[in-house]
Design a protein around this motif. Structure first.
Motif, mmCIF file in Angstrom:
data_model
loop_
_atom_site.group_PDB
_atom_site.id
_atom_site.type_symbol
_atom_site.label_atom_id
_atom_site.label_comp_id
_atom_site.label_asym_id
_atom_site.label_seq_id
_atom_site.Cartn_x
_atom_site.Cartn_y
_atom_site.Cartn_z
ATOM 1 N N ASN A 70 55.069 42.946 45.777
ATOM 2 C CA ASN A 70 53.940 43.225 46.827
ATOM 3 C C ASN A 70 54.877 43.488 47.976
ATOM 4 O O ASN A 70 55.519 42.737 48.621
ATOM 5 C CB ASN A 70 53.360 41.756 47.126
ATOM 6 N N GLN A 96 54.393 37.792 39.868
ATOM 7 C CA GLN A 96 53.612 36.605 39.636
ATOM 8 C C GLN A 96 53.114 36.109 38.713
ATOM 9 O O GLN A 96 53.333 34.929 38.058
ATOM 10 C CB GLN A 96 52.506 36.970 40.579
ATOM 11 N N ALA A 144 37.071 46.465 36.025
ATOM 12 C CA ALA A 144 36.473 47.534 37.025
ATOM 13 C C ALA A 144 35.565 47.081 37.692
ATOM 14 O O ALA A 144 35.335 47.465 38.850
ATOM 15 C CB ALA A 144 36.481 48.710 36.055
ATOM 16 N N GLU A 190 29.950 48.616 44.786
ATOM 17 C CA GLU A 190 29.152 49.664 44.466
ATOM 18 C C GLU A 190 27.605 49.206 44.233
ATOM 19 O O GLU A 190 26.797 50.006 43.889
ATOM 20 C CB GLU A 190 29.641 50.104 42.960
ATOM 21 N N TRP A 243 40.977 37.212 49.981
ATOM 22 C CA TRP A 243 41.896 38.585 49.772
ATOM 23 C C TRP A 243 41.210 39.690 49.454
ATOM 24 O O TRP A 243 41.901 40.819 49.625
ATOM 25 C CB TRP A 243 43.073 38.236 48.654
ATOM 26 N N ALA A 244 40.101 39.626 49.018
ATOM 27 C CA ALA A 244 39.164 40.899 48.813
ATOM 28 C C ALA A 244 38.281 41.096 50.096
ATOM 29 O O ALA A 244 37.596 42.368 49.831
ATOM 30 C CB ALA A 244 38.358 40.655 47.484
ATOM 31 N N VAL A 293 39.135 44.616 51.774
ATOM 32 C CA VAL A 293 38.782 45.715 50.863
ATOM 33 C C VAL A 293 37.270 45.917 51.086
ATOM 34 O O VAL A 293 36.778 47.124 51.079
ATOM 35 C CB VAL A 293 38.930 45.673 49.252
ATOM 36 N N LEU A 303 38.707 54.052 37.931
ATOM 37 C CA LEU A 303 37.762 53.045 37.306
ATOM 38 C C LEU A 303 36.552 53.706 36.909
ATOM 39 O O LEU A 303 35.800 53.230 36.264
ATOM 40 C CB LEU A 303 37.536 51.773 38.356
ATOM 41 N N ARG A 336 56.984 50.519 45.177
ATOM 42 C CA ARG A 336 56.624 49.117 44.760
ATOM 43 C C ARG A 336 57.685 48.259 44.203
ATOM 44 O O ARG A 336 57.968 47.160 44.002
ATOM 45 C CB ARG A 336 55.261 48.745 44.015
ATOM 46 N N GLN A 352 48.846 42.700 40.924
ATOM 47 C CA GLN A 352 48.649 41.832 42.214
ATOM 48 C C GLN A 352 47.210 41.446 42.169
ATOM 49 O O GLN A 352 46.401 41.651 41.304
ATOM 50 C CB GLN A 352 48.922 42.633 43.475
#
Lengths: 420, 292
Positions: free
Chosen positions: A36, A66, A250, A258, A269-270, A273, B46, B72, B251
């Motif tokens: 990260n 992680q 996915a 979508e 955290w999403a 996005v 994807l 990375r 991640q």
């Protein structure tokens, strides 16, 4: 003469620097965020400033991926090779403290004032770890979806009830506009299950273990409330509201954006996005109240000191240094997580007043409940995960929860009650 | 009649090639998917998974995932570590295991059958069952190196190499192969006054190309794919191999394109090693035999 003076000064200077370097005790720090880049860069900056700001300690960072971090720590503990400062996931901390991998962090309570409760890892009345951020989960949806379904927009003060939420799911399914009404995130496994789904159980009135004693899961995980939760959980899949354990990763990553799902249970955290994907009426809603209050998971990664390290005050000095609001805000801006203080939230790009993710700070502040604070949690969490996956796949609810209770109780018993 | 026979042969040939092509496609398509995906941004990658586009270089194609993968994680370092550890282990393993097998196959000594049985029995012991005891042992082992005397092998290359040099499967492969070699060769060499060392180096090993190639490939795959052992004995990034390094890409928001780029990069040494040994394998078979 000038040359001699210069040489003497250089010698004196280098001796001085060497003396300073020698006086600094090295503190190796293990950190879970290998790969990260943003997080690593911020942490490296904090470490550099800490090392330059005082002469007693010199922190060096060793990064780990992680996914394998906990295994690396346990192996190192067995081999007697732990570092000074340990990065630890909040719910795992009691286990490491109980096992002797960690010791209490000698940090002043004053330094922790104003921090979100869930960012402070307390065990047996002592502080063992402190986090620079927290994470929170919310119900992602679109305002246009709610309007189209004729569903009320819930708030922190007035979250959806069980009936309202079930009605929303039914309406979303009946609309035929979505592949599934609700994406709970079944494609994610591991800690996601207890972190994201045990709050549903707690909202029904159950829990993974009985927190009054931490000596059994009897009643908590297989009582009436837990059975009601289990039946509801299974209905999500039998009614066709949610994709099951075979959900395509996915779709978990991009399905909501979508338009495949009406609602998505996802972490802050999403959020960035989703916001950057162009949804202009995105909503982050609080968890529904299934009868026992709205609850979400809490406690993210935190810093503590290893059990064998002889200078815990060095680790405490570093943690205190890292708790500055500007660092907390920098982490938040960099990786999107929730700053652990209101002051840092105000300094951050997304969690300040009117910020795009502001709601998550209050969600964390008002709804967060840490996972069971017991060394047995690491086993109980895996049992809970398996039970929920089995129920989702059609297993009998009562039998599955009874079996889970037996397994958790057996583990607690074989570990002598984990010191409770 | 001849025409019918010729048609049958032609049909059989077409069917054979059809089946072989289908099998080849099954084996090659995952690799094609990996390589093609490594050039695509995550969202496109994807989306393409549900169609034939997943196997085609279409859409927004670039090398960005490769650049990002190197940003990375220290990809070059991980590949170097794995190639070094794997290469040295394979070399030492071929040498020592073949010598052990030579002893089992040709030398007469008390208890060799029992010992060989014990060696073969180790094949049924999963590594996971001995990982922790082995970890405790290597963490206390002494070592004398360029830096002087030290205790503990953790965070070194040697801890990734030495415990893996000798293994039951490699010894077993060599023993089986040596037993099939013509005894006349060994006896003739002894009659001519050759020492056991000379027989091992000048007679047996030059005839052992196929088993060397087979053992090397199997060992290479085992070592290159090491995960659990380096995970528990290496805490410093400096010594970390490729499989542990893969975790850098998982991640909270998984970087699928970078993962495909990373996998493509780390697959190159495996393919190169296999192709090199494939030639040696064929050459060894062609040159093996006893002329009467």
């Amino acid at each position: 003469m000038k040359l001699k003076t210069t040489l003497a000064a250089a010698l004196l200077g280098s001796t001085g620097f060497a003396g300073m370097a020698m006086a600094q005790t090295e503190l190796t720090m293990w950190y879970h965020g290998g790969g990260n880049e943003v997080e690593s860069n911020i942490l490296d900056g904090i470490v550099s400033e800490f090392n330059a700001a005082q002469t007693d300690w010199m922190v060096t960072v060793e990064s780990f991926p992680q996914g394998s971090y906990n295994d690396s720590v346990v192996a190192a503990a067995l081999a007697g090779n732990l570092p000074c400062i340990l990065d630890v996931d909040g719910p795992v901390m009691p286990n490491w403290a109980w096992a002797g991998y960690m010791q209490a962090l000698p940090i002043s309570e004053a330094a922790l004032e104003g921090h979100l409760d869930a960012t402070i890892g307390r065990y047996n009345g002592e502080v063992y770890s402190v986090g620079l951020w927290d994470a929170a989960v919310a119900m992602y949806t679109r305002q246009s979806t709610l309007d189209a379904l004729g569903v009320r927009t819930p708030s922190l003060d007035e979250p959806w009830s069980l009936e309202e939420f079930n009605a929303a799911l039914a309406a979303a399914k009946a609309s035929g506009d979505f592949e599934y009404a609700f994406d709970v995130g079944m494609a994610w496994t591991g800690e996601w299950y207890p972190y994201a789904f045990s709050p549903f159980l707690q909202s029904f009135g159950g829990d993974i273990v009985d927190r009054s004693t931490y000596l059994t899961a009897e009643g908590a995980l297989n009582g009436d409330a837990a059975l009601a939760f289990g039946e509801w959980w299974q209905s999500l899949f039998t009614e066709g509201y949610a994709p099951g354990t075979s959900q395509d990763p996915a779709d978990r990553d991009g399905g909501f954006v979508e338009g495949k799902y009406a609602f998505s249970w996802n972490g802050n955290w999403a959020g960035k996005v989703a916001l950057e994907s162009g949804i202009d009426d995105l909503l982050f809603l609080p968890a529904p109240d299934f009868g026992n209050g709205s609850t979400i998971g809490a406690a993210s990664w935190q810093y503590g000191v290893s059990g064998t390290w002889e200078h815990p005050e060095g680790a405490a000095a570093f943690v205190e240094h890292a708790l500055q609001d500007n660092y907390l805000a920098a982490f938040s801006d960099g990786i999107g997580l929730i700053p652990s203080t209101a002051e840092a939230a105000a300094m951050s790009q997304d969690y300040n007043e009117g910020g795009a993710l502001e709601v998550f700070f209050e969600l964390s502040n008002q709804q967060a409940l840490v996972r069971p604070v017991t060394p047995g949690y690491v086993v109980a969490a895996k049992v809970f995960e398996k039970a929920l996956a089995d129920i989702a796949n059609g297993a009998d609810v009562a039998d599955t929860l009874d079996a889970a209770v037996d397994e958790i109780d057996s583990d607690i018993e074989s570990n002598g009650g984990y010191g409770h | 009649m001849a025409a019918i026979s010729s048609d049958n042969r032609g049909l059989r040939l077409v069917m054979r090639y059809t089946v072989l092509t289908l099998i080849a496609i099954i084996f090659v398509f995952p690799l094609v998917f990996m390589v093609m995906s490594s050039f695509k941004p995550d969202l496109q990658l994807l989306r393409d998974t549900s169609s034939i586009r997943a196997f085609l270089p279409v859409g927004d194609i670039s090398l960005n995932n490769y650049f990002d993968a190197f940003d990375r994680a220290p990809v070059g370092l991980f590949v170097f570590n794995s190639v070094l550890v794997t290469g040295l282990t394979v070399l030492f393993s071929l040498f020592l295991c073949s010598m052990a097998a030579f002893s089992f196959a040709f030398l007469e000594w008390k208890g060799r059958n029992i010992l060989l049985s014990i060696v073969i029995a180790t094949l049924i012991v999963p590594f996971e069952t001995i990982a922790i005891p082995l970890l405790l042992m290597v963490s206390k082992l002494p070592w004398i190196g360029f830096e002087g005397f030290s205790v503990g092998w953790l965070n070194t290359y040697r801890v990734q190499i030495i415990p893996w040099i000798a293994d039951g499967l490699t010894i077993f492969l060599f023993v089986q192969y040596f037993k099939d070699l013509p005894r006349d060769l060994i006896e003739a060499s002894r009659v001519e006054g050759a020492s056991w060392w000379q027989i091992y180096t000048k007679v047996v090993m030059p005839l052992s190309g196929p088993v060397l190639a087979t053992a090397a490939i199997l060992k290479f795959l085992v070592m290159y794919n090491q995960y659990l052992w380096p995970l528990i004995v290496v805490q410093e990034e400096t010594y970390r191999p490729v499989m542990v390094g893969l975790g850098y890409f998982f991640q909270l928001n998984t970087a699928w394109g970078e993962i495909m780029a990373y996998l493509t990069i780390i697959t190159v040494p495996v393919l190169a090693f296999y192709l090199v040994l494939q030639r040696a394998f064929i050459a060894s078979i062609a040159s093996t035999g006893v002329k009467g």
